[in-house]
Design a protein around this motif. Sequence first.
Motif, mmCIF file in Angstrom:
data_model
loop_
_atom_site.group_PDB
_atom_site.id
_atom_site.type_symbol
_atom_site.label_atom_id
_atom_site.label_comp_id
_atom_site.label_asym_id
_atom_site.label_seq_id
_atom_site.Cartn_x
_atom_site.Cartn_y
_atom_site.Cartn_z
ATOM 1 N N ALA A 403 0.942 -1.059 0.158
ATOM 2 C CA ALA A 403 0.029 0.033 0.010
ATOM 3 C C ALA A 403 0.813 1.436 0.083
ATOM 4 C CB ALA A 403 -1.005 -0.047 1.301
ATOM 5 N N GLN A 404 0.857 2.105 -0.955
ATOM 6 C CA GLN A 404 1.981 2.969 -1.441
ATOM 7 C C GLN A 404 1.631 4.601 -0.546
ATOM 8 O OE1 GLN A 404 1.598 2.905 -5.536
ATOM 9 N NE2 GLN A 404 3.678 1.790 -5.674
ATOM 10 N N ALA A 405 0.442 4.799 -0.233
ATOM 11 C CA ALA A 405 0.085 6.235 0.200
ATOM 12 C C ALA A 405 0.933 6.669 1.383
ATOM 13 C CB ALA A 405 -1.542 6.326 0.529
ATOM 14 N N GLU A 406 1.025 5.611 2.324
ATOM 15 C CA GLU A 406 1.803 6.340 3.624
ATOM 16 C C GLU A 406 3.406 6.484 3.319
ATOM 17 O OE1 GLU A 406 3.107 3.442 6.727
ATOM 18 O OE2 GLU A 406 1.695 1.694 5.585
ATOM 19 N N HIS A 407 3.621 5.779 2.277
ATOM 20 C CA HIS A 407 5.337 5.881 1.759
ATOM 21 C C HIS A 407 5.525 7.237 0.986
ATOM 22 C CE1 HIS A 407 5.824 2.242 3.780
ATOM 23 N NE2 HIS A 407 4.778 1.699 2.908
ATOM 24 N N TRP A 408 4.525 7.934 0.845
ATOM 25 C CA TRP A 408 4.507 9.059 -0.212
ATOM 26 C C TRP A 408 3.838 10.227 0.600
ATOM 27 C CZ3 TRP A 408 1.722 6.990 -5.409
ATOM 28 C CH2 TRP A 408 2.245 6.335 -5.879
ATOM 29 N N PRO A 409 4.892 10.777 1.547
ATOM 30 C CA PRO A 409 4.263 11.674 2.671
ATOM 31 C C PRO A 409 4.229 13.213 1.904
ATOM 32 C CG PRO A 409 6.470 11.069 3.124
ATOM 33 C CD PRO A 409 5.884 10.252 2.272
ATOM 34 N N GLN A 410 4.732 13.312 1.133
ATOM 35 C CA GLN A 410 4.974 14.808 0.389
ATOM 36 C C GLN A 410 3.571 15.298 0.010
ATOM 37 O OE1 GLN A 410 5.968 11.963 -1.092
ATOM 38 N NE2 GLN A 410 5.452 12.142 -3.202
ATOM 39 N N ARG A 411 2.587 14.279 -0.430
ATOM 40 C CA ARG A 411 1.221 14.890 -0.809
ATOM 41 C C ARG A 411 0.417 13.960 -0.369
ATOM 42 N NH1 ARG A 411 3.791 13.822 -5.622
ATOM 43 N NH2 ARG A 411 4.334 16.115 -6.082
ATOM 44 N N ALA A 414 -5.269 11.510 -1.828
ATOM 45 C CA ALA A 414 -6.694 12.126 -2.285
ATOM 46 C C ALA A 414 -6.568 13.166 -2.996
ATOM 47 C CB ALA A 414 -7.718 11.877 -1.291
ATOM 48 N N ALA A 415 -5.659 14.404 -2.378
ATOM 49 C CA ALA A 415 -5.586 15.556 -2.916
ATOM 50 C C ALA A 415 -4.669 15.928 -4.110
ATOM 51 C CB ALA A 415 -5.119 16.474 -1.846
ATOM 52 N N ALA A 416 -3.877 14.751 -4.469
ATOM 53 C CA ALA A 416 -2.870 15.052 -5.415
ATOM 54 C C ALA A 416 -3.338 13.996 -6.687
ATOM 55 C CB ALA A 416 -1.632 14.543 -4.904
ATOM 56 N N TYR A 417 -4.074 13.059 -6.275
ATOM 57 C CA TYR A 417 -4.500 12.242 -7.639
ATOM 58 C C TYR A 417 -5.636 11.874 -7.610
ATOM 59 C CZ TYR A 417 0.541 11.394 -6.879
ATOM 60 O OH TYR A 417 2.150 11.549 -6.974
ATOM 61 N N GLY A 418 -6.403 11.676 -9.131
ATOM 62 C CA GLY A 418 -7.431 11.152 -9.367
ATOM 63 C C GLY A 418 -8.545 12.036 -9.043
ATOM 64 N N ASP A 419 -9.795 11.537 -8.665
ATOM 65 C CA ASP A 419 -11.009 12.178 -8.633
ATOM 66 C C ASP A 419 -11.423 12.891 -7.403
ATOM 67 O OD1 ASP A 419 -11.843 10.095 -7.183
ATOM 68 O OD2 ASP A 419 -13.296 9.468 -8.670
ATOM 69 N N GLY A 420 -10.296 12.776 -6.305
ATOM 70 C CA GLY A 420 -10.587 13.063 -4.936
ATOM 71 C C GLY A 420 -10.967 12.154 -4.172
ATOM 72 N N THR A 421 -11.230 11.140 -4.277
ATOM 73 C CA THR A 421 -11.823 9.772 -3.401
ATOM 74 C C THR A 421 -11.005 8.971 -3.349
ATOM 75 O OG1 THR A 421 -13.005 8.764 -5.311
ATOM 76 C CG2 THR A 421 -14.081 10.418 -4.381
ATOM 77 N N VAL A 422 -10.098 8.716 -3.984
ATOM 78 C CA VAL A 422 -9.032 7.801 -3.639
ATOM 79 C C VAL A 422 -8.035 7.987 -2.749
ATOM 80 C CG1 VAL A 422 -7.230 6.355 -5.114
ATOM 81 C CG2 VAL A 422 -9.268 6.752 -6.260
ATOM 82 N N ALA A 423 -7.956 6.963 -1.896
ATOM 83 C CA ALA A 423 -6.992 7.300 -0.690
ATOM 84 C C ALA A 423 -5.606 6.629 -0.502
ATOM 85 C CB ALA A 423 -7.487 7.120 0.634
ATOM 86 N N ASP A 424 -5.755 5.625 -1.308
ATOM 87 C CA ASP A 424 -4.474 4.487 -1.563
ATOM 88 C C ASP A 424 -4.536 3.954 -2.742
ATOM 89 O OD1 ASP A 424 -2.018 3.614 -0.644
ATOM 90 O OD2 ASP A 424 -2.822 2.939 1.503
ATOM 91 N N CYS A 425 -3.282 3.405 -2.949
ATOM 92 C CA CYS A 425 -3.004 2.476 -4.053
ATOM 93 C C CYS A 425 -2.386 1.192 -3.848
ATOM 94 C CB CYS A 425 -2.279 2.992 -5.226
ATOM 95 S SG CYS A 425 -1.462 2.119 -6.486
ATOM 96 N N LEU A 426 -3.183 0.127 -3.769
ATOM 97 C CA LEU A 426 -2.471 -1.012 -3.453
ATOM 98 C C LEU A 426 -2.002 -1.811 -4.784
ATOM 99 C CD1 LEU A 426 -2.110 -3.181 -1.107
ATOM 100 C CD2 LEU A 426 -4.336 -4.419 -2.013
ATOM 101 N N SER A 427 -0.595 -1.676 -4.813
ATOM 102 C CA SER A 427 0.200 -2.026 -6.119
ATOM 103 C C SER A 427 0.611 -3.465 -5.842
ATOM 104 C CB SER A 427 1.544 -1.257 -6.052
ATOM 105 O OG SER A 427 1.976 -1.520 -7.575
ATOM 106 N N VAL A 428 0.259 -4.486 -6.720
ATOM 107 C CA VAL A 428 0.557 -5.982 -6.574
ATOM 108 C C VAL A 428 1.082 -6.565 -7.830
ATOM 109 C CG1 VAL A 428 -0.756 -7.951 -6.215
ATOM 110 C CG2 VAL A 428 -2.113 -5.939 -5.629
ATOM 111 N N ASP A 429 1.941 -7.198 -7.566
ATOM 112 C CA ASP A 429 2.818 -8.162 -8.417
ATOM 113 C C ASP A 429 2.213 -9.494 -8.612
ATOM 114 O OD1 ASP A 429 4.420 -5.874 -8.994
ATOM 115 O OD2 ASP A 429 6.201 -6.802 -8.146
ATOM 116 N N ILE A 430 1.879 -9.887 -9.891
ATOM 117 C CA ILE A 430 1.377 -11.262 -10.097
ATOM 118 C C ILE A 430 2.794 -12.167 -10.517
ATOM 119 C CG2 ILE A 430 -0.076 -12.674 -11.465
ATOM 120 C CD1 ILE A 430 -2.040 -10.102 -11.773
ATOM 121 N N SER A 431 3.138 -13.091 -9.932
ATOM 122 C CA SER A 431 4.256 -13.663 -10.204
ATOM 123 C C SER A 431 4.279 -15.070 -10.886
ATOM 124 C CB SER A 431 5.245 -14.038 -9.089
ATOM 125 O OG SER A 431 5.682 -12.734 -8.461
ATOM 126 N N GLU A 432 2.902 -15.606 -10.798
ATOM 127 C CA GLU A 432 2.490 -16.874 -11.346
ATOM 128 C C GLU A 432 1.575 -16.564 -12.294
ATOM 129 O OE1 GLU A 432 2.578 -19.880 -12.829
ATOM 130 O OE2 GLU A 432 3.578 -20.544 -11.171
#
Length: 595
Positions: A403-411, A414-432
């Motif tokens: 989950a990336q938002a807590e590691h991006w403290p500079q902004r 929700a205020a920086a990206y998208g439509d204002g309702t997105v609070a976090d990005c869960l980035s997932v790697d599919i290995s199989e």
Amino acid sequence: MARTGSTRRTFVAGTAAVGAAAALGVEAPVASAATGTEAAGTTAVGQSVAVLGGGVAGLTAAHELAERGLRVTLYERRALGGKARSMDVPDSAKGGRRPLPAEHGFRFIPGIYHNLPDTLRRIPFPGNAHGVWDNLVAPKEMMFARTGQEDLRLPMPGAGTPQPLTLDDIRRALTGLLGTFQRLPAREAAYFVDRLAVFLTSCQERRDNQWESTPWWTFTRAARMSYDYQRILAVGVTRNIVATKAEEASTRTVGSLLEAFVFNALGRGADGPLDRILNAPTNEAWIDPWVTQLRGLGVEFKVGWTVRDFTYGGGRVTGVRVEDDGGTAAMVTADHYVCALPVEHARPAWSAAMRAADPQLGRCDQLRTDWMTGIQFYLTERPDIVHGHVDCIDSPWSLTAIAQAEHWPQRPFAAAYGDGTVADCLSVDISEWDKPGMLYGKTAKQCTRDEVAREVWAQLKAALNDTGRTVLSDSGLHSWFLDPGVSGIGTPDPHNEDELLIHPTGTFHNRPTAATRIPNFYLAGDYVAVPIDLATMEGANTSGRLAANALLDRVGSTAPRCTVTPLYSAPELDLLKATDRLRYRLGLPNAFDLG
């Protein structure tokens, strides 16, 4: 999708074949602004270099060569940054915010890396004393998420104070770590530590031969062990980290990686903490500032052109045929050519005459690639998972996430990206991508894009929502984005533009050197033989440095060579390795190898 540098449309608009040839640098590109000490007295100054490929390897080669006074033009078919880049989710920006950030897969820059961090320090970034390197942050912990079992959270060690490094000290440290795996039998943890002791004390000759030909599954004796041992220490290490199967993965490659991580955790030979990520989307934190710096050094970028093949004559590469999306073709010529394409894209461009001139090009046909691709889930609330990476070790598709938002403290997200309702990005790697999932009973390649998203979401919930609380809820899912490099899934012809080199046994002996027998042709890419022996950004960066050094050597340049730092080797183990070298040459097993 936003791109760094010129877009294909703006670059090729209004050009015919003759105009394209001129635009692509048949005429000499602009001279670089090399510094006096780097360029003075070098016979390479003013020579032109065509770098083919704009990923980490190509950008690194361009960086090093431009600093030393060469005229560099870089050609990229899609977007600068390659697999490392971040990208915009189309039509996701609202109210003056930036588009939602997406990526091929989350970036991970551990402390075992040295060459890439050196480059990051040399890329200026506003307000940072150490350039882009200061944009690295260290997650506090990681988690092994078990499906139907208690999850395991582990604090992530920093670079730390160097610890004693006798073999017994290492064994005690590893035994203590493995003791935290509550369901792992103590005897199996002790056995795994002993297997690592065998590898740590093995000489280089044994590693390059015996262990390179031994699968990690066989080396760790996984077939005779418990399910937890197999999933955590055999499958978990190889599939989720090295992106290859434990039954096939080279012990040399896997063992070397684990050895480096052990030393990193003990505070030895580390550039920084064990786990580091960027504090913003990759392009914002790294790629865009890098491109800006390279432009200042005189590097010219040509984005939107695909390499079709190289022309060869008189023992040299004489040109590169490139083509845009509209079919406009042009011939690129230069004094030197650095092929920084991924191996699966480079091989078709090498002619039979080039392969005859240097047999290592032909051996690259034996290198294998596989799928390891990212999907992002955008959430309307931050999930209470863990302050770092999650390894869903029981998931059918070998998922890892952060989950990336807590590691991006500079902004605020929700205020920086998208439509204002997105609070976090869960980035997932599919290995199989070749095993059936839990929803549809199909492999990821057999699923449609929608089915892949639903399947991954279901596997995440199975791993995270099984402890009596709801970590991920359907109501909190805003949207998702699957890497656009994947196409044709759900049809008989699935395709991935961005496959990853894997490391089955024997791979090491087929990896080429950066210098080739063709005097004006060099290789850069994560498949090139480098000290880390793993398809990583560190390997790509190192290969770009080696390609630059090979070119400088070839022309007799007096410019300083690029530094190439190998993985750390503990001097305290040198005597044991020397003893093992003698035993290996006598046909004896390692002294600690008790079967």
